[in-house]
Enzyme design. Structure first.
Site, PDB file in Angstrom:
ATOM      1  CE  LYS A  96       3.167  -6.809   6.405  1.00  0.00           C
ATOM      2  NZ  LYS A  96       1.793  -6.208   5.706  1.00  0.00           N
ATOM      3  CB  THR A 106      -5.774  -9.020   7.238  1.00  0.00           C
ATOM      4  OG1 THR A 106      -5.718  -9.955   6.147  1.00  0.00           O
ATOM      5  CG2 THR A 106      -4.485  -8.434   7.182  1.00  0.00           C
ATOM      6  NE  ARG A 161      -2.990 -15.434   2.510  1.00  0.00           N
ATOM      7  CZ  ARG A 161      -3.037 -13.944   2.656  1.00  0.00           C
ATOM      8  NH1 ARG A 161      -1.836 -12.681   2.376  1.00  0.00           N
ATOM      9  NH2 ARG A 161      -4.435 -12.914   2.598  1.00  0.00           N
ATOM     10  CG  HIS A 163       3.605  -9.471   2.171  1.00  0.00           C
ATOM     11  ND1 HIS A 163       2.431  -9.018   1.237  1.00  0.00           N
ATOM     12  CD2 HIS A 163       4.252 -10.642   0.718  1.00  0.00           C
ATOM     13  CE1 HIS A 163       2.111  -9.740   0.261  1.00  0.00           C
ATOM     14  NE2 HIS A 163       3.438 -10.553   0.027  1.00  0.00           N
ATOM     15  NE  ARG A 198      -0.449 -11.084   8.637  1.00  0.00           N
ATOM     16  CZ  ARG A 198      -0.950 -10.780   7.620  1.00  0.00           C
ATOM     17  NH1 ARG A 198      -2.364 -11.033   7.409  1.00  0.00           N
ATOM     18  NH2 ARG A 198      -0.386 -10.462   6.299  1.00  0.00           N
ATOM     19  CG  ASN A 200      -0.267  -7.385   8.943  1.00  0.00           C
ATOM     20  OD1 ASN A 200       0.437  -7.439   8.311  1.00  0.00           O
ATOM     21  ND2 ASN A 200      -1.362  -7.751   8.325  1.00  0.00           N
ATOM     22  CD  GLU A 252       3.926 -10.474  -3.910  1.00  0.00           C
ATOM     23  OE1 GLU A 252       2.479  -9.732  -3.468  1.00  0.00           O
ATOM     24  OE2 GLU A 252       4.045 -11.588  -2.615  1.00  0.00           O
ATOM     25  CE1 TYR A 303       0.991  -5.148   0.728  1.00  0.00           C
ATOM     26  CE2 TYR A 303       2.554  -3.867   1.938  1.00  0.00           C
ATOM     27  CZ  TYR A 303       2.537  -4.689   1.947  1.00  0.00           C
ATOM     28  OH  TYR A 303       2.977  -5.533   2.567  1.00  0.00           O
ATOM     29  CG  PHE A 337      -5.597   0.948   4.207  1.00  0.00           C
ATOM     30  CD1 PHE A 337      -4.329  -0.071   4.312  1.00  0.00           C
ATOM     31  CD2 PHE A 337      -6.777  -0.436   4.184  1.00  0.00           C
ATOM     32  CE1 PHE A 337      -4.262  -1.314   3.142  1.00  0.00           C
ATOM     33  CE2 PHE A 337      -6.795  -1.192   2.971  1.00  0.00           C
ATOM     34  CZ  PHE A 337      -5.227  -1.519   2.905  1.00  0.00           C
TER      35      PHE A 337
HETATM   36  P1  ATP Z   1      -0.010  -8.513   3.633  1.00  0.00           P
HETATM   37  O1  ATP Z   1      -0.640  -8.270   1.424  1.00  0.00           O
HETATM   38  O2  ATP Z   1       0.666  -7.980   3.916  1.00  0.00           O
HETATM   39  O3  ATP Z   1      -0.070 -10.635   2.973  1.00  0.00           O
HETATM   40  P2  ATP Z   1      -3.107  -9.656   3.768  1.00  0.00           P
HETATM   41  O4  ATP Z   1      -2.487 -10.146   2.173  1.00  0.00           O
HETATM   42  O5  ATP Z   1      -3.526 -10.267   4.642  1.00  0.00           O
HETATM   43  O6  ATP Z   1      -1.488  -8.851   3.896  1.00  0.00           O
HETATM   44  P3  ATP Z   1      -4.349  -7.150   2.270  1.00  0.00           P
HETATM   45  O7  ATP Z   1      -5.602  -7.123   1.886  1.00  0.00           O
HETATM   46  O8  ATP Z   1      -3.131  -7.229   0.891  1.00  0.00           O
HETATM   47  O9  ATP Z   1      -3.597  -8.365   3.418  1.00  0.00           O
HETATM   48  O10 ATP Z   1      -3.650  -5.721   2.157  1.00  0.00           O
HETATM   49  C1  ATP Z   1      -2.183  -5.032   2.699  1.00  0.00           C
HETATM   50  C2  ATP Z   1      -1.416  -4.471   4.068  1.00  0.00           C
HETATM   51  O11 ATP Z   1      -1.634  -4.074   4.016  1.00  0.00           O
HETATM   52  C3  ATP Z   1      -2.400  -5.816   5.337  1.00  0.00           C
HETATM   53  O12 ATP Z   1      -0.991  -6.870   6.197  1.00  0.00           O
HETATM   54  C4  ATP Z   1      -1.674  -4.243   6.084  1.00  0.00           C
HETATM   55  O13 ATP Z   1      -0.659  -4.384   6.621  1.00  0.00           O
HETATM   56  C5  ATP Z   1      -2.882  -3.095   5.648  1.00  0.00           C
HETATM   57  N1  ATP Z   1      -3.910  -3.510   5.595  1.00  0.00           N
HETATM   58  C6  ATP Z   1      -4.742  -4.553   5.098  1.00  0.00           C
HETATM   59  N2  ATP Z   1      -6.310  -3.544   5.738  1.00  0.00           N
HETATM   60  C7  ATP Z   1      -6.332  -2.850   6.520  1.00  0.00           C
HETATM   61  C8  ATP Z   1      -6.771  -1.886   7.141  1.00  0.00           C
HETATM   62  N3  ATP Z   1      -8.338  -1.655   7.081  1.00  0.00           N
HETATM   63  N4  ATP Z   1      -6.281  -1.448   7.722  1.00  0.00           N
HETATM   64  C9  ATP Z   1      -4.959  -0.325   7.778  1.00  0.00           C
HETATM   65  N5  ATP Z   1      -3.836  -1.003   7.161  1.00  0.00           N
HETATM   66  C10 ATP Z   1      -4.607  -2.335   6.464  1.00  0.00           C
HETATM   67 MG    MG Z   2      -2.122  -9.314   0.752  1.00  0.00          MG
END
Ligand code: ATP
Ligand code: MG
Length: 139
Positions: free
Chosen positions: A11, A93, A87, A117, A104, A114, A128, A51, A59
């Site tokens: 990111k 996350t 993962r 992805h 992370r 974070n 993707e 996304y 968010f």
């Molecule tokens: P990713 O999809 O990026 O691998 P993830 O699967 O761990 O991350 P998701 O729930 O898919 O988490 O959320 C996608 C992304 O949205 C997160 O990686 C983070 O950048 C952002 N995000 C998720 N939750 C929050 C939150 N509560 N506040 C701000 N940003 C968030």
């Molecule tokens: Mg995700």
């Protein structure tokens, strides 16, 4: 190749901080093969589309702004059990909840920023990978 590939991106903030090399080293040491890689910058439309599953979340707008704020590194990773193993390597996350030794834990700044992805299922990994790479760009 289903089940053997996952998609990852580094990111914007992690790229800006110069963490591309250390993150790629952790990916290599964990046994993943990088079968496609590119550096690019997402438009707002591309970030929204990538996304789209989070469109209704509070968010979402901030996330789109952040993901299109600077260059990213996108890649396809190959390994047995790629989705689950990756993962595990990236960790929770929220970096405060991420386990020691995860990407992370080491390189994330916040829940939003974070570092990386990782796809959450084999089906989404394929979607993707196709979003970023043509067949000709995979080796
Ligand atoms: P990713 O999809 O990026 O691998 P993830 O699967 O761990 O991350 P998701 O729930 O898919 O988490 O959320 C996608 C992304 O949205 C997160 O990686 C983070 O950048 C952002 N995000 C998720 N939750 C929050 C939150 N509560 N506040 C701000 N940003 C968030
Ligand atoms: Mg995700």
């Amino acid at each position: 190749m289903s089940g053997k590939i996952t998609f990852s991106l580094i990111k914007p903030y992690a790229v800006k901080m110069g963490y591309i090399g250390p993150i790629l080293a952790m990916i290599h040491e964990a046994g993943f093969r990088i079968s496609a890689i590119t550096s690019t910058k997402l438009s707002k439309e591309q970030a929204e589309s990538f996304y789209t599953i989070h469109k209704s979340k509070p968010f979402f707008d901030d996330l789109v702004e952040f993901m299109s704020s600077g260059p990213i590194v996108a890649m396809i990773l190959e390994k047995e059990n790629a989705v689950e193993d990756f993962r595990e390597l990236i960790g929770h996350t929220d970096p405060e909840k991420a386990e020691n030794g995860t990407i992370r834990k080491k390189y994330a700044k916040s829940v939003q920023s974070n570092a990386v992805h990782g796809s959450d299922s084999a089906e989404n990994a394929i979607i993707e990978c196709d979003f970023f790479f043509s067949k000709k760009e995979r080796y």
